[in-house]
Design an enzyme around this catalytic site. Structure first.
Site, PDB file in Angstrom:
ATOM      1  N   HIS A 131       0.673  -1.132  -0.148  1.00  0.00           N
ATOM      2  CA  HIS A 131      -0.124  -0.049   0.041  1.00  0.00           C
ATOM      3  C   HIS A 131       0.861   1.190  -0.081  1.00  0.00           C
ATOM      4  O   HIS A 131       0.731   2.143  -0.777  1.00  0.00           O
ATOM      5  CB  HIS A 131      -0.975  -0.071   1.478  1.00  0.00           C
ATOM      6  CG  HIS A 131      -1.821   1.269   1.330  1.00  0.00           C
ATOM      7  ND1 HIS A 131      -2.961   1.376   1.159  1.00  0.00           N
ATOM      8  CD2 HIS A 131      -1.073   2.469   2.098  1.00  0.00           C
ATOM      9  CE1 HIS A 131      -3.651   2.636   1.437  1.00  0.00           C
ATOM     10  NE2 HIS A 131      -2.499   3.191   2.073  1.00  0.00           N
ATOM     11  N   GLU A 132       1.836   1.317   0.859  1.00  0.00           N
ATOM     12  CA  GLU A 132       2.607   2.607   0.893  1.00  0.00           C
ATOM     13  C   GLU A 132       3.406   2.762  -0.162  1.00  0.00           C
ATOM     14  O   GLU A 132       3.561   3.956  -0.937  1.00  0.00           O
ATOM     15  CB  GLU A 132       3.919   2.269   2.112  1.00  0.00           C
ATOM     16  CG  GLU A 132       3.102   2.304   3.517  1.00  0.00           C
ATOM     17  CD  GLU A 132       2.271   3.463   3.717  1.00  0.00           C
ATOM     18  OE1 GLU A 132       2.670   4.357   3.458  1.00  0.00           O
ATOM     19  OE2 GLU A 132       1.299   3.291   4.457  1.00  0.00           O
ATOM     20  N   HIS A 135       1.497   4.440  -2.713  1.00  0.00           N
ATOM     21  CA  HIS A 135       1.558   6.133  -2.765  1.00  0.00           C
ATOM     22  C   HIS A 135       2.753   6.643  -3.486  1.00  0.00           C
ATOM     23  O   HIS A 135       2.456   7.752  -4.290  1.00  0.00           O
ATOM     24  CB  HIS A 135       1.482   6.377  -1.309  1.00  0.00           C
ATOM     25  CG  HIS A 135       0.240   6.223  -0.484  1.00  0.00           C
ATOM     26  ND1 HIS A 135      -0.886   6.836  -0.999  1.00  0.00           N
ATOM     27  CD2 HIS A 135      -0.003   5.824   0.629  1.00  0.00           C
ATOM     28  CE1 HIS A 135      -1.886   6.737  -0.095  1.00  0.00           C
ATOM     29  NE2 HIS A 135      -1.438   6.092   0.697  1.00  0.00           N
ATOM     30  N   GLU A 190      -5.974   6.968  -0.915  1.00  0.00           N
ATOM     31  CA  GLU A 190      -5.992   5.782  -0.296  1.00  0.00           C
ATOM     32  C   GLU A 190      -6.679   4.725  -0.876  1.00  0.00           C
ATOM     33  O   GLU A 190      -6.155   3.650  -0.772  1.00  0.00           O
ATOM     34  CB  GLU A 190      -6.508   5.975   1.061  1.00  0.00           C
ATOM     35  CG  GLU A 190      -6.094   7.134   1.828  1.00  0.00           C
ATOM     36  CD  GLU A 190      -5.019   6.660   2.473  1.00  0.00           C
ATOM     37  OE1 GLU A 190      -4.243   5.450   2.111  1.00  0.00           O
ATOM     38  OE2 GLU A 190      -3.957   7.544   3.290  1.00  0.00           O
TER      39      GLU A 190
END
Length: 287
Positions: A131-132, A135, A190
Site C-alpha cells: 500500500h505504501e 503511494h 488511499e
C-alpha cells in the site's frame, strides 16, 4: 526516539524536513515560485531530492535496525526481491520503536516500525507495505511535498519586495515539515493505494486475503482503548472495516477468497551455529 511518530500512521507518508538543504530544488522551480506561478514545475526528481534529504535526517535521529538484527533480516527476506517496483527504486529499513507505523517517501525509501512487524505476519506486512509503495508509484508522495512546499514558499514570495526566492530558510523548512506530518492522503488516493496493494499481492503470487486481514487488524485496534484518538486521526480516510470489506469483495470476485489465518510472527535473528571443538584422540605410547 527523538522524533514523535503518530501511532497507526500506516496509511500516511511522513516526512521530516529539519536541516534540509534548500538548494536541492531546480532553479526553474525556484524561479517560478518567486514569480508566484501557481502551476510551477515540480518534478519527480525535485520531490525525490527533498525526500532523500528528509529520510537521511530521520535515519540519523531514530534507532535503525542493523543488518544482523532479526527485524532487518525478516524485512530483507520479504522485500529483497522488490528492490524496484513499477520503475521506482526502493530501499527498506526498520526503526526499532514500538509504534505501529510504516511510511514511504518520494525517493523510494520505505521505513517500517518494529511495532508493526510485531503484530503482522509476512503476508500482512507485504499487503501494508505494498500500500505504501502504491503511494510512491501513484505520485501521491510527490504531490504532498509539492503542496506543502508551494504553500510555504509562495507565502513568503507574496510578501517579498523582490518577489524572488533564492533559498528557503530553516523556518520555512520547519513549516513544510509540520505541514507534511499533519497532511493526509485523500480518500481517492488511499483507495487507489489499496488497489495497488491488492494487485501487488496478486501479481507476485502472495495471498491476497492478507489485504483484508491487515485492515481487520487496524479495525480491531481502532475499536480498542485508543479508539477515539484513532477515529479522529483517520477521519479523512476510508474506514478500515470498509477497506477490509472491499478487499474481500475483490478476492471473492477473483475466486480467491478464503478466510485468512495469521501465520507465525518471528522477528528473531537465526541462532549462530557454535563450531564444534574437535575431540583429540588419545594415543598410547608403545612400550
Amino acid at each position: 526516539m527523538k522524533k514523535k511518530f503518530i501511532v497507526l500512521g500506516i496509511l500516511f507518508a511522513v516526512f521530516g524536513f529539519a536541516k534540509m538543504n534548500a538548494q536541492i530544488l531546480s532553479n526553474k522551480a525556484m524561479g517560478a515560485l518567486g514569480k508566484g506561478v501557481s502551476g510551477f514545475t515540480f518534478s519527480d526528481a525535485d520531490a525525490a531530492a527533498l525526500a532523500k534529504e528528509s529520510i537521511a535526517e530521520m535515519d540519523a535521529n531514530n534507532p535503525v535496525a542493523g543488518p544482523t538484527d532479526g527485524y532487518s533480516i525478516r524485512l530483507n527476506r520479504l522485500f529483497g526481491k522488490h528492490a524496484s517496483t513499477d520503475g521506482v527504486a526502493l530501499n527498506y529499513k526498520v526503526y526499532l520503536v514500538k509504534d505501529i507505523n510504516a511510511f514511504a517517501c518520494a525517493d523510494g525509501s520505505v521505513r517500517v516500525f518494529a511495532g508493526l512487524m510485531d503484530i503482522m505476519d509476512d503476508n500482512q506486512l507485504l499487503a501494508v507495505i505494498g500500500h505504501e509503495i502504491g503511494h510512491v508509484v501513484n505520485h501521491d508522495t510527490r504531490d504532498a511535498i509539492k503542496a506543502a512546499y508551494k504553500k510555504e514558499a509562495l507565502l513568503d514570495a507574496a510578501s517579498s519586495q523582490s518577489g524572488k526566492i533564492e533559498t528557503l530558510t530553516g523556518s520555512q523548512l520547519g513549516k513544510i515539515g509540520s505541514a507534511m506530518i499533519d497532511s493526509k492522503h485523500s480518500r481517492k488516493q488511499e483507495s487507489e493505494a489499496d488497489s495497488f496493494s491488492y494487485d501487488f499481492m496478486k501479481k507476485n503470487g502472495y495471498d491476497v486475503n492478507a489485504v483484508e486481514s491487515a485492515f481487520r487488524i487496524l479495525q480491531n485496534l481502532s475499536e480498542g482503548a485508543e479508539s477515539s484518538f484513532i477515529t479522529k486521526m483517520m477521519s479523512s480516510h476510508p474506514d478500515s472495516g470498509k477497506r477490509a470489506d472491499d478487499a474481500k469483495k475483490r478476492a471473492t470476485k477473483d475466486g480467491l477468497y478464503k478466510e485468512y489465518v495469521q501465520q507465525k510472527i518471528d522477528n528473531t535473528a537465526p541462532a549462530k551455529a557454535t563450531p564444534k571443538t574437535p575431540v583429540k584422540k588419545k594415543t598410547t605410547k608403545k612400550k
